[in-house]
Motif scaffolding. Sequence first.
Motif, PDB file in Angstrom:
ATOM      1  N   ASP A 238       0.837  -1.204   0.000  1.00  0.00           N
ATOM      2  CA  ASP A 238       0.000   0.000   0.000  1.00  0.00           C
ATOM      3  C   ASP A 238       0.867   1.247   0.000  1.00  0.00           C
ATOM      4  OD1 ASP A 238      -2.254  -1.537  -0.034  1.00  0.00           O
ATOM      5  OD2 ASP A 238      -2.622  -1.411   2.130  1.00  0.00           O
ATOM      6  N   PHE A 241       2.521   1.549  -3.639  1.00  0.00           N
ATOM      7  CA  PHE A 241       1.582   1.950  -4.685  1.00  0.00           C
ATOM      8  C   PHE A 241       1.051   3.360  -4.472  1.00  0.00           C
ATOM      9  CE2 PHE A 241       1.300  -2.655  -5.483  1.00  0.00           C
ATOM     10  CZ  PHE A 241       1.360  -2.659  -6.857  1.00  0.00           C
ATOM     11  N   SER A 242       1.216   3.920  -3.276  1.00  0.00           N
ATOM     12  CA  SER A 242       0.698   5.255  -2.978  1.00  0.00           C
ATOM     13  C   SER A 242       1.684   6.358  -3.295  1.00  0.00           C
ATOM     14  CB  SER A 242       0.291   5.337  -1.497  1.00  0.00           C
ATOM     15  OG  SER A 242      -0.760   4.426  -1.219  1.00  0.00           O
ATOM     16  N   GLU A 244       2.925   9.034  -5.333  1.00  0.00           N
ATOM     17  CA  GLU A 244       2.315   9.754  -6.460  1.00  0.00           C
ATOM     18  C   GLU A 244       3.336  10.051  -7.550  1.00  0.00           C
ATOM     19  OE1 GLU A 244      -0.588  13.647  -7.211  1.00  0.00           O
ATOM     20  OE2 GLU A 244       0.182  13.162  -5.204  1.00  0.00           O
ATOM     21  N   SER A 299       4.116   2.512 -11.993  1.00  0.00           N
ATOM     22  CA  SER A 299       3.169   2.840 -10.923  1.00  0.00           C
ATOM     23  C   SER A 299       2.908   4.336 -10.837  1.00  0.00           C
ATOM     24  CB  SER A 299       3.697   2.322  -9.580  1.00  0.00           C
ATOM     25  OG  SER A 299       4.945   2.919  -9.256  1.00  0.00           O
ATOM     26  N   TYR A 304      -3.699   7.909 -10.045  1.00  0.00           N
ATOM     27  CA  TYR A 304      -3.529   7.961  -8.591  1.00  0.00           C
ATOM     28  C   TYR A 304      -4.800   8.524  -7.962  1.00  0.00           C
ATOM     29  CZ  TYR A 304      -1.964   9.648  -4.033  1.00  0.00           C
ATOM     30  OH  TYR A 304      -1.845   9.906  -2.692  1.00  0.00           O
ATOM     31  N   SER A 305      -5.243   7.903  -6.866  1.00  0.00           N
ATOM     32  CA  SER A 305      -6.446   8.350  -6.162  1.00  0.00           C
ATOM     33  C   SER A 305      -6.101   8.623  -4.696  1.00  0.00           C
ATOM     34  CB  SER A 305      -7.550   7.288  -6.261  1.00  0.00           C
ATOM     35  OG  SER A 305      -8.669   7.663  -5.487  1.00  0.00           O
ATOM     36  N   LYS A 306      -6.344   9.842  -4.231  1.00  0.00           N
ATOM     37  CA  LYS A 306      -6.059  10.185  -2.836  1.00  0.00           C
ATOM     38  C   LYS A 306      -7.027   9.492  -1.884  1.00  0.00           C
ATOM     39  CE  LYS A 306      -4.114  14.748  -3.903  1.00  0.00           C
ATOM     40  NZ  LYS A 306      -4.213  16.212  -3.656  1.00  0.00           N
ATOM     41  N   ASN A 308      -8.357   6.475  -2.330  1.00  0.00           N
ATOM     42  CA  ASN A 308      -8.221   5.023  -2.362  1.00  0.00           C
ATOM     43  C   ASN A 308      -6.852   4.647  -1.808  1.00  0.00           C
ATOM     44  OD1 ASN A 308      -8.136   2.289  -2.917  1.00  0.00           O
ATOM     45  ND2 ASN A 308      -9.006   2.488  -4.973  1.00  0.00           N
ATOM     46  N   GLN A 311      -5.006   1.891  -3.860  1.00  0.00           N
ATOM     47  CA  GLN A 311      -4.679   2.210  -5.255  1.00  0.00           C
ATOM     48  C   GLN A 311      -5.024   1.026  -6.171  1.00  0.00           C
ATOM     49  OE1 GLN A 311      -3.858   5.272  -6.055  1.00  0.00           O
ATOM     50  NE2 GLN A 311      -3.786   5.860  -3.877  1.00  0.00           N
ATOM     51  N   ARG A 314      -3.968   0.963  -9.909  1.00  0.00           N
ATOM     52  CA  ARG A 314      -2.562   0.629 -10.159  1.00  0.00           C
ATOM     53  C   ARG A 314      -2.311  -0.867  -9.944  1.00  0.00           C
ATOM     54  NH1 ARG A 314       0.928   5.627  -7.398  1.00  0.00           N
ATOM     55  NH2 ARG A 314       0.370   7.199  -8.964  1.00  0.00           N
TER      56      ARG A 314
END
Length: 986
Positions: A238, A241-242, A244, A299, A304-306, A308, A311, A314
Amino acid sequence: MKGHICYAALETSFFFMPNSVLKYIMDLYRDTPELSSSCQTSVNLASASEDLGCRRGEFSRKHYGSVELLISSDADGAIQRAGRFRVENGSSDEVNYTPGTWRRTDVHLENPEYHTRWFFKYFLGKVHQNYVGTDAEKNPFYLSVVLSDQNNQRVPQYRAILWRKTGSQKICLPYSPTKTLSVKSILSAMNLDRFEKAPREILNPDIQKDLLVLEEQEGSVNFKFGVLYAKDGQLTDDEMFSNETGSENFNKFLNLLGDTIILQGWAGYRGGLDTKNDTTGINSIYTVYQGHELMFHVSTMLPYSKDNKQQVERKRHIGNDIVTIVFQEGDDASPSFKPSMIRSHFTHIFALVRYNSQNDSYRLKIFSEESVPLFGPPLPSPPVFTDHQEFRDFLLCDHTMINELTKHLINGEKATLETPTFAQKRQRTLDMLIRSLYQDLIPDLHKNMLNRRSFSDVLPESPKSARKKEEARQAEFVRIGQALKLKTIVRGDAPTSLVTTGLCRKEPWESQSFYNSFPYEIVCSDSWGQSLLVATDTMGVMLLDDTQPLPVQVFDKTMVVKQMHVLEPQDLLIARADKGKDARIYVYRLSSLKRGLEERQLIRSKCDSRENKLEKTKGCHLYSINTHHGAELRIVAAIRNKLLLITRKPLRPDCLCAVTMVTGPPDSPVEEFQYIREICLCDPPVVMALVDGPTGENDNMICVAYKHQFDLINESTGEAYRLHHVDASRVNFVAAIDVYEDGEAGLLLCYNYICYYKKVCPFNGVTPMIQSNTSDFHFSWNQMPNSIVCAFPYILAFTTDSIEIRLVVNGNLVYTAVVPGLQLTASRSDIYFVSSAPLNAASNCSSRDTSSQSSPQTPTAYEMPVFPSPLGDGEVQSKHIFKIPLSNLVGRSIERPLKSPLVNKVMTAPAPSVVAPSPLTPASHSLSLSRMEIKEIASRTRKELLGLTEEPSSKSENTGKQRKMSKKLVEDEPKTRALRSTSSDR
C-alpha cells in the motif's frame, strides 16, 4: 634434462623393476636436489594442463540462485506474509568458486520465437499438408508437414508439427529423393502409433488461420512488465503503490528502460492500457528489444487516487503482470524489498533494482517463485552495472544493465508460463480450441475435403492426372496463407524477434575454419595440442594443422582406426582399430609418435603396432574411458556382451624423474595396464559412459545402453541397476554423458529426440540412489542428433545438417545453426566438425531466415525447394573442417595442455603410397577477423617471408615447391568464421 616427458608416461616403470634397482634409484633421487626440484616442476605443469574434457562436464545450478523462505513484517514486527522464492544476487557467497575460473556467461534470449514459431515461419504462406485424426484415447490431434529448404542452404528436409492438448511437438526429418516418407512414419517418430481414427488430409486453406491460433497459445511475442517505485523504508505494498511521483533517480532509470509515449492514439502494442480515453494514464514507457514490443506499467504513471488507500487501479495492472521491476531507494544498509510484501497471486518474478549515486551504478537482484523453472542469464558476481547513457545503441554488447535486465524479464516470463498454474490454464485452452476445431470439421468427414490422402506418402507434387487442378488449389492455398502472414505482421503479433542491428555480435559457438578441402572421409579424430589427429576410412591416420597446407601421415592405411582418444597429460594415444573378431585396442606414447614425426621416421603400420595392442581386447566393438582420470585411468572395453575393466595406475610424483634419468620409459605402454575383472551383460552395449564415484573406492559406475533401457553397473561388484526405461517402439541410442553438478554425479541420457537428466548420487555404500529426484528433467530436440557435446552452460546436438544449441540447466533452445553435411569428429577439448559447405556458404548458415517475411505473392505453380545436385562420376566431395574453441563456450580461460607436434616444422609430403590432397581453393576473405587473428596471421606471414621457419638440412625440389605453396596458402587463407550470425530486421 634428457628424456623429459610427461610423468604419467613413466608411472608403471617401478612396478616391473627389481628391488635393488628401485632402491638405488630412490637413493639417487633423494641425494640430488636438482632432480627433486625439476621433478616437482614437471608434476605441477602436468596438473595445471589437465585435459579440458575433464572440466567440461562440470556445472552448477547455484549460479541461478538458491531457494529461501522470505517473511515480511510490518513496522511493529508482526509477520504479514511468507513465501518461498529463489533468490539470485550473484554474490560470491552464493557460489563457492575459485577466482578466475568462472565468469558470467553470454546473455541470450531463451526459446527465441524465430526458432520456435515454426508454423508462422516455415508453413504459413507456403504449400504444406495438414492432417486431422484422433488418438487411442479419442483425443483429436492435428499434424502439419512441409518439405522445405533450410534458409536456402540446399538442405531439404521435412518439418512436422503435432498439436495435441498437452502442447505442440516439433521435429525435423531428413529428405531422401529415393525414399518417400509417410504420415504414419512421421507420427511414429513422435511416439504416436495408436489411433482411434486414422489421420486424413485437410484441403481447406482456411485451416491455416486456425492452426496459427493454436501456435499463438505458446505465448505472446510482446510483453508487459510492471515497474513499482518504493521509497526508502517502505515495507508494504500500500505504501509503495501510494507514491504519487518518483524521484530524480527513478525518472533517470525510466529513461534507460525505454521511451516515454503518449497513450492516446498510440498504434503500437499497448499492453492492456487504454489508448483512447486516458483512463489508464496519459503517458507510459515503451521500447522494442530484438523485435519484441515491451510496454511497462509504471506505478507513478498510472492513475492515482487520494481517496483510495490501496490504489486499486494501479494494482489492477501491475498486480496482473507476471514480472515486476521494483526500484527501491536507499543504500544497502536500509531494509531491503521482499516479494512477500506484495499481495499478488499472479506475479511470479520480481527484479529489485537499487541505484548507487556514489559510483553511478545499478545493483540487480532477482526473486523467482519457487515453482518457476530455472532461466538465465545468471547474474555476474557482483551484479553491479555501470550506467551508460548510450546503452540504447544496439552496437553495444549485452553487458549493459538494461540489456541484462530486459533479457531476464523476457526469459523469466517465458519460464513462468511453464509453472503448473499457467501450464494447466494453457492446456485447458488448447484442449478447448482443438476440440472446437474438430467439431467444426466433423460435417466434412465424409466429403472429399478430408479423404484425399490417409496414411499416404507425403508427396512433393500431385499426380499428373490432376496437375492443373492441384496447382490452382495450391495457388489459392498459398495466397490465403501469405495474406494471413501479412496481416499478422501488420498487427504486430509476428514472431520476428531478430537482432535489429546491422552488425553481427560474436556468439560463443561461433566456429573458425581449421582445414579446407580435406578429400577423405573422416571416421574419428581427436585434438593433439593445436593439431587434429584424424582417422580416415581408406588412407590411415593423419595429423592436420591449420598452419600446414598438407596433412602428415602417422599411420598407413593398414591401420583402420574406428575410435581414438588423445590423452596429452598422460602421454597416451588410445585407439580401437579393425572390426569384427580382429578388432583390438592399441595404446601408444604420444612422445614416441612425436619423435617419429620430428625425426621423419617411417610411417607406422599395423605390423609396427604389434607391441602396442592389448591382447585381451580382441573382438572389442566399443570402449569408453573415464572423464576425470587424474587419479586413475580406467578403460572399459565391450566385447560382445562382456565388459572388460582395464586400469592404469599413476606413478608417485617423488619417484618420477629418477626413472627418467636411469632407465627411460619403454616405447610401448602396454605393460603399464592391468586387467581388473570381466562383467557379463545380457546384450551387447550400444552406448557406454564411466561415472566417477565421490570417493573412488568401490563406488565407480558404468552406464550402458541396450535394448530399451539404460542400466548402471557397479564396477566392483558387477551388479546392475535399472536407470531408465525407454518407452518407444524404436530406440536410437545417441549418448550417455557423465556430468557432475557441484561434485555429484549425474547422467545425460540421450536417445531418439529426448535428452533426460538423471542424478545418480549420493551413493549409499555400493548401491546408487537412482530414485526420482526433483532435479531430474528432460527436454526434446527438434531434430534427431547423431552426437551430443556438453559444455556448460550449453549442450550442443550435432545432426545431419544443423547444430542445435540449448542450455544444460533447463533445455531451453538458444540457437540453431544450419550446417550442410555435418559430422562431429572430436569434442574432448575443442570441438571439431566437418561440413560439406565451403567457407563463404558456411558463414551464412544462420537459422534467422528472412524469407518468411517477404511480401506475399501468388505463385503460378508449386515451388519445389532447390535440392543439391548429385556428384558426377569419379568426383569426390571435399570436406571442410571447422573448430569451436571450448574456452569460448564454457566462458573460462583454460591453458592448452601441450604445443602442437608440428610446431616450427614444415613437414614433407606423405609417403608415395599416400595420395596427397588436392590443392586448397582460396576462400573469400571475411570482414569479421578479430584483432588477435589479424596479428597472428601477420606474424606468421612475416616469419615465412623472412625465412625464419626451421628447415631441414637436406632440401629437395619437392620440398621447396611445397614451402612456396605453404607461403601462398597461409597468406591467402586467414582464419574465418564458419557460423556467423546474420542480422535482419523485423
